[in-house]
Design an enzyme around this catalytic site. Structure first.
Site, PDB file in Angstrom:
ATOM      1  N   ARG A   1       0.816  -1.213   0.000  1.00 26.96           N
ATOM      2  CA  ARG A   1       0.000   0.000   0.000  1.00 26.96           C
ATOM      3  C   ARG A   1       0.850   1.264   0.000  1.00 26.96           C
ATOM      4  NH1 ARG A   1      -4.990  -2.029   3.983  1.00 26.96           N
ATOM      5  NH2 ARG A   1      -6.158  -3.045   2.291  1.00 26.96           N
TER       6      ARG A   1
ATOM      7  N   LYS B   1     -18.802 -19.051   1.802  1.00 27.11           N
ATOM      8  CA  LYS B   1     -20.260 -19.023   1.978  1.00 27.11           C
ATOM      9  C   LYS B   1     -20.964 -18.210   0.904  1.00 27.11           C
ATOM     10  CE  LYS B   1     -20.190 -19.669   6.997  1.00 27.11           C
ATOM     11  NZ  LYS B   1     -20.660 -19.138   8.316  1.00 27.11           N
TER      12      LYS B   1
ATOM     13  N   GLY C   1     -13.019  -4.674   0.733  1.00 31.15           N
ATOM     14  CA  GLY C   1     -14.418  -4.276   0.795  1.00 31.15           C
ATOM     15  C   GLY C   1     -14.871  -3.452  -0.392  1.00 31.15           C
TER      16      GLY C   1
END
Length: 401
Positions: free
Chosen positions: A40, A197, A377
């Site tokens: 980063r 999931k 995200g």
């Protein structure tokens, strides 16, 4: 989302002596006071060096961890200053909080890190008063942290309403790559969506079937789709209560003319650990005491053939339990096929998400993909088709320096 939708550093003009508030991502992994992965920090180098060389006084805004609106020394950005200076090859200063007189005294071309923005309670609330106050210390704003663009916080969105605002080079590169992958892609388009999931990727799956030509489902979530189709998956990780949802997604894919690819041979074991006894079987031959932990070689070969027919690939999530050998084999094999097609100029490949980046690094092909996003995200919400506040604010900015 093309670069025409927002201003970049190409549009910024003369910034000599101007104060630039630059939102960057300094939320780097650290151990014993040292940065363990400077990816980063490397990402912000082009923007910061370009603006510093043009004579701007740069104030770097960033968060670190989740201090929840109060000062906590373990979340200070001060330990990141020296590693950042080493990456930039420049001196980097540090301020506990913005101070007008101190900023006025800074030399042109200077670089200063401002303490963790999340120490202020108003940051995550996107408090307009705080945004206006922070904006008063700058003449222009640059957002170079796509990884935080899904958050409507003061330093990621609020400031953009008060200052001329631009996308930094890293942000520009990310948005351009994402636009080519899903905004305006060249068809046929394939998407690999893996992970444990279905429940964590429902919005992604629903969005993908409307956009892509081929949806490749892997990881534990493939078991849920197999079970919904009546396959006995033994004691595999499976969300049996989502069978109706899985069938709805399959029906939507049929309606949208999207081909869903589920494995027809799988690697199974009776226990989940490194290098246990395994079998490679047809999905209809899984025993009651076995777990599906990877997709099989025949399925990988078929998926490789699918990629050879495609022009664009978006990848999020591994095909198997890749952290535990030998259940990384399918992910590694398909990733290498995608990388080879990319190097040959046949495929535009964009990947993102923490597990995905780790899997591509494990396969040794991360550098061969067209673009690999480290934004977890924000990348996922982009795949879900959601509006990213930090990006939307840049699109709406019409102020000039």
């Amino acid at each position: 989302m093309s670069s025409k939708d927002f201003k970049t550093l190409d549009d910024i003009g003369d910034v000599q002596g101007k104060r630039g508030l630059v939102r960057v991502d300094l939320n780097v992994p650290m151990a014993d006071g040292k940065v363990t992965d400077d990816t980063r920090l490397q990402a912000l180098l082009p923007t910061v060096i370009e603006l510093a060389d043009k004579g701007a006084k740069l104030l770097l805004l960033a968060h670190f961890g989740r201090p929840k609106g109060e000062y906590r020394p373990e979340f200070s950005l001060e330990p990141v200053v020296a590693p950042l200076a080493a990456v930039l090859g420049r001196d980097v200063g540090f301020m506990q909080r913005p101070d007008a007189d101190a900023i006025a005294a800074l030399p042109n071309g200077s670089i200063t890190v401002i303490e963790n923005s999340r120490f202020a309670a108003g940051e995550e609330k996107n408090d307009p008063a705080m945004a206006k106050m922070i904006a008063s210390f700058g003449d222009f704003y640059v957002n170079d942290a796509f990884s935080t663009a899904h958050r409507a916080h003061v330093t990621t969105e609020g400031i953009a309403h008060y200052l001329p605002s631009y996308a930094g080079r890293s942000m520009e590169r990310e948005l351009t790559a994402l636009d080519k992958a899903l905004g305006n892609p060249e068809h046929p388009v394939a998407a690999v969506v893996g992970g444990a999931k279905v429940s964590s990727k429902l919005d992604v799956l629903r969005q993908m079937v409307e956009i892509v030509d081929h949806l490749i489902i892997g990881g534990g979530m493939a078991n849920t789709f197999l079970a919904a189709r009546g396959v006995n998956v033994g004691k595999s990780l499976c969300e049996h209560d989502l069978a109706d949802v899985a069938n709805e997604i399959l029906a939507a894919a049929d309606k949208a003319d999207c081909t869903v690819h589920l494995p027809y041979d799988v690697v199974v074991a009776k226990e989940f650990r490194a290098n246990p006894p395994t079998r490679t079987v047809n999905v209809h031959e899984v025993e009651a005491d076995e777990m599906i932990l990877d997709i099989g070689p025949a399925a990988v070969e078929a998926l490789s053939d699918v990629l050879k027919t495609c022009k664009t690939l978006v990848w999020n999530g591994p095909l198997g339990a890749f952290e535990t050998p030998p259940f990384d084999m399918a992910t590694v094999a398909l990733a290498r096929t995608a990388a080879a097609l990319t190097k040959e100029g046949q495929l535009l490949s964009v990947a993102g998400g923490g597990d995905t980046v780790a899997a591509l690094n494990q396969a040794g092909v991360a550098d061969d993909f067209s673009f690999v996003s480290t934004a977890g995200g924000a990348f996922l919400e982009w795949m879900e088709g959601k509006v990213l506040p930090g990006v939307e604010a840049l699109k709406q900015s019409d102020k000039k320096i």
